[in-house]
Motif scaffolding. Sequence first.
Motif, PDB file in Angstrom:
ATOM      1  N   ASP A  94      10.185  -4.216   3.465  1.00 20.04           N
ATOM      2  CA  ASP A  94       9.714  -3.404   2.114  1.00 20.04           C
ATOM      3  C   ASP A  94       8.758  -3.906   1.480  1.00 20.04           C
ATOM      4  OD1 ASP A  94      11.668  -1.822   2.696  1.00 20.04           O
ATOM      5  OD2 ASP A  94      13.258  -2.905   0.747  1.00 20.04           O
ATOM      6  N   ASP A  95       7.949  -4.705   1.508  1.00 21.47           N
ATOM      7  CA  ASP A  95       7.162  -5.570   1.339  1.00 21.47           C
ATOM      8  C   ASP A  95       5.866  -5.572   2.259  1.00 21.47           C
ATOM      9  OD1 ASP A  95       8.420  -7.115  -0.537  1.00 21.47           O
ATOM     10  OD2 ASP A  95       8.596  -8.866   0.693  1.00 21.47           O
ATOM     11  N   GLU A  96       6.375  -5.164   3.237  1.00 23.74           N
ATOM     12  CA  GLU A  96       4.896  -4.487   4.445  1.00 23.74           C
ATOM     13  C   GLU A  96       4.161  -4.050   3.666  1.00 23.74           C
ATOM     14  OE1 GLU A  96       5.621  -5.557   8.277  1.00 23.74           O
ATOM     15  OE2 GLU A  96       6.063  -7.771   8.023  1.00 23.74           O
ATOM     16  N   LEU A  97       5.308  -2.828   3.264  1.00 24.32           N
ATOM     17  CA  LEU A  97       4.571  -1.295   3.086  1.00 24.32           C
ATOM     18  C   LEU A  97       4.236  -1.164   1.688  1.00 24.32           C
ATOM     19  CD1 LEU A  97       5.296   1.883   3.552  1.00 24.32           C
ATOM     20  CD2 LEU A  97       7.665   1.530   2.713  1.00 24.32           C
ATOM     21  N   PHE A  98       4.835  -1.752   1.225  1.00 19.68           N
ATOM     22  CA  PHE A  98       4.569  -2.099  -0.747  1.00 19.68           C
ATOM     23  C   PHE A  98       2.741  -2.270  -0.419  1.00 19.68           C
ATOM     24  CE2 PHE A  98       3.374  -4.604  -3.865  1.00 19.68           C
ATOM     25  CZ  PHE A  98       3.015  -3.548  -4.981  1.00 19.68           C
ATOM     26  N   HIS A  99       2.768  -3.406   0.615  1.00 20.30           N
ATOM     27  CA  HIS A  99       1.319  -3.570   0.627  1.00 20.30           C
ATOM     28  C   HIS A  99       0.384  -3.107   1.010  1.00 20.30           C
ATOM     29  CE1 HIS A  99       1.873  -7.707  -1.450  1.00 20.30           C
ATOM     30  NE2 HIS A  99       3.200  -7.601  -0.919  1.00 20.30           N
ATOM     31  N   ALA A 100       0.477  -1.772   1.782  1.00 23.34           N
ATOM     32  CA  ALA A 100      -0.157  -1.356   2.671  1.00 23.34           C
ATOM     33  C   ALA A 100      -0.258   0.031   1.579  1.00 23.34           C
ATOM     34  CB  ALA A 100       0.821  -0.899   3.799  1.00 23.34           C
ATOM     35  N   LEU A 101       0.594   0.577   0.686  1.00 22.54           N
ATOM     36  CA  LEU A 101       0.041   1.345   0.193  1.00 22.54           C
ATOM     37  C   LEU A 101      -0.477   0.712  -0.687  1.00 22.54           C
ATOM     38  CD1 LEU A 101       4.320   2.565  -0.135  1.00 22.54           C
ATOM     39  CD2 LEU A 101       1.727   3.759   0.689  1.00 22.54           C
ATOM     40  N   ALA A 102      -0.476   0.003  -1.601  1.00 23.50           N
ATOM     41  CA  ALA A 102      -2.008  -0.773  -2.393  1.00 23.50           C
ATOM     42  C   ALA A 102      -3.274  -0.723  -1.892  1.00 23.50           C
ATOM     43  CB  ALA A 102      -1.327  -2.214  -3.049  1.00 23.50           C
ATOM     44  N   LYS A 103      -3.083  -1.359  -0.505  1.00 26.81           N
ATOM     45  CA  LYS A 103      -4.383  -1.612   0.209  1.00 26.81           C
ATOM     46  C   LYS A 103      -5.130   0.155   0.089  1.00 26.81           C
ATOM     47  CE  LYS A 103      -3.600  -5.513   2.908  1.00 26.81           C
ATOM     48  NZ  LYS A 103      -2.983  -6.154   4.562  1.00 26.81           N
ATOM     49  N   ILE A 104      -4.091   0.971   0.662  1.00 27.39           N
ATOM     50  CA  ILE A 104      -4.528   2.109   0.317  1.00 27.39           C
ATOM     51  C   ILE A 104      -5.169   2.956  -0.872  1.00 27.39           C
ATOM     52  CG2 ILE A 104      -3.909   4.525   1.131  1.00 27.39           C
ATOM     53  CD1 ILE A 104      -1.888   3.518   2.928  1.00 27.39           C
ATOM     54  N   SER A 105      -4.219   2.602  -1.477  1.00 26.29           N
ATOM     55  CA  SER A 105      -4.483   3.245  -3.208  1.00 26.29           C
ATOM     56  C   SER A 105      -6.457   2.507  -3.598  1.00 26.29           C
ATOM     57  CB  SER A 105      -3.488   3.386  -3.755  1.00 26.29           C
ATOM     58  OG  SER A 105      -3.663   3.707  -5.088  1.00 26.29           O
ATOM     59  N   ASN A 106      -5.914   1.451  -3.286  1.00 24.24           N
ATOM     60  CA  ASN A 106      -7.258   0.966  -3.934  1.00 24.24           C
ATOM     61  C   ASN A 106      -8.311   1.110  -2.701  1.00 24.24           C
ATOM     62  OD1 ASN A 106      -6.019  -1.210  -5.207  1.00 24.24           O
ATOM     63  ND2 ASN A 106      -5.520  -3.135  -3.931  1.00 24.24           N
ATOM     64  N   GLY A 107      -8.420   1.789  -2.382  1.00 26.23           N
ATOM     65  CA  GLY A 107      -9.614   1.596  -0.988  1.00 26.23           C
ATOM     66  C   GLY A 107     -10.615   3.166  -1.557  1.00 26.23           C
ATOM     67  N   ARG A 108     -10.060   3.871  -2.508  1.00 26.47           N
ATOM     68  CA  ARG A 108     -10.168   4.655  -3.789  1.00 26.47           C
ATOM     69  C   ARG A 108     -11.174   4.109  -4.332  1.00 26.47           C
ATOM     70  NH1 ARG A 108      -7.049   7.828  -6.918  1.00 26.47           N
ATOM     71  NH2 ARG A 108      -5.934   5.436  -7.764  1.00 26.47           N
ATOM     72  N   ARG A 109     -10.888   2.456  -5.048  1.00 24.26           N
ATOM     73  CA  ARG A 109     -11.849   2.140  -5.674  1.00 24.26           C
ATOM     74  C   ARG A 109     -11.873   2.811  -6.771  1.00 24.26           C
ATOM     75  NH1 ARG A 109     -15.592  -1.144  -2.476  1.00 24.26           N
ATOM     76  NH2 ARG A 109     -16.956  -1.384  -4.790  1.00 24.26           N
ATOM     77  N   HIS A 110     -11.064   3.131  -7.388  1.00 23.67           N
ATOM     78  CA  HIS A 110     -11.220   4.118  -9.064  1.00 23.67           C
ATOM     79  C   HIS A 110     -10.496   2.766  -9.822  1.00 23.67           C
ATOM     80  CE1 HIS A 110      -8.812   6.393 -12.320  1.00 23.67           C
ATOM     81  NE2 HIS A 110      -9.656   6.972 -11.688  1.00 23.67           N
ATOM     82  N   ARG A 111     -10.904   2.270 -10.984  1.00 23.79           N
ATOM     83  CA  ARG A 111     -11.101   1.485 -11.602  1.00 23.79           C
ATOM     84  C   ARG A 111     -10.248   1.790 -12.157  1.00 23.79           C
ATOM     85  NH1 ARG A 111     -15.906  -0.567 -14.961  1.00 23.79           N
ATOM     86  NH2 ARG A 111     -14.092  -1.114 -16.298  1.00 23.79           N
ATOM     87  N   GLY A 112      -9.660   2.781 -12.531  1.00 24.01           N
ATOM     88  CA  GLY A 112      -7.635   3.417 -13.236  1.00 24.01           C
ATOM     89  C   GLY A 112      -7.076   2.937 -12.716  1.00 24.01           C
ATOM     90  N   SER A 113      -6.646   2.712 -11.494  1.00 22.99           N
ATOM     91  CA  SER A 113      -5.368   1.997 -11.173  1.00 22.99           C
ATOM     92  C   SER A 113      -5.705   0.338 -10.732  1.00 22.99           C
ATOM     93  CB  SER A 113      -5.274   2.582  -9.476  1.00 22.99           C
ATOM     94  OG  SER A 113      -6.919   2.491  -8.863  1.00 22.99           O
ATOM     95  N   ASP A 114      -6.800  -0.226 -11.351  1.00 21.15           N
ATOM     96  CA  ASP A 114      -6.475  -1.567 -11.159  1.00 21.15           C
ATOM     97  C   ASP A 114      -5.567  -2.421 -12.539  1.00 21.15           C
ATOM     98  OD1 ASP A 114      -8.593  -1.522  -9.303  1.00 21.15           O
ATOM     99  OD2 ASP A 114     -10.055  -1.847 -10.518  1.00 21.15           O
ATOM    100  N   ARG A 115      -5.085  -1.441 -13.457  1.00 21.48           N
ATOM    101  CA  ARG A 115      -4.325  -1.393 -14.372  1.00 21.48           C
ATOM    102  C   ARG A 115      -3.109  -1.870 -14.851  1.00 21.48           C
ATOM    103  NH1 ARG A 115      -8.249   2.367 -17.208  1.00 21.48           N
ATOM    104  NH2 ARG A 115     -10.165   0.958 -17.593  1.00 21.48           N
TER     105      ARG A 115
END
Length: 92
Positions: free
Chosen positions: A71-92
């Motif tokens: 689950d941790d690996e899945l969570f971190h992979a999803l977070a990295k994918i989301s961070n790839g957008r470089r969208h400041r609103g997702s940093d909160r």
Amino acid sequence: MLATLVMACSSSDRSGFDRGTREDRAGLFDYVFTKTLERESFSPVKAARLGLDIERAMHAYRAELIAADSDDELFHALAKISNGRRHRGSDR
């Protein structure tokens, strides 16, 4: 949507959360990727100035998501994918 997926994936392995098969996780990536591109309004000017290639940035973690064994690996992979957008609103 992504926040819901991340919250679901953040529970521990003891929770009985089913990460699904590799094919399920590949489908999950494809779904998140497609929906992200449909929903985002990407600015070509911003992308050029910042040197962003959001599609490539998201795809860089596809294999990591598919190979997630916990689950941790899945969570971190999803977070990295989301961070790839470089969208400041997702940093909160």
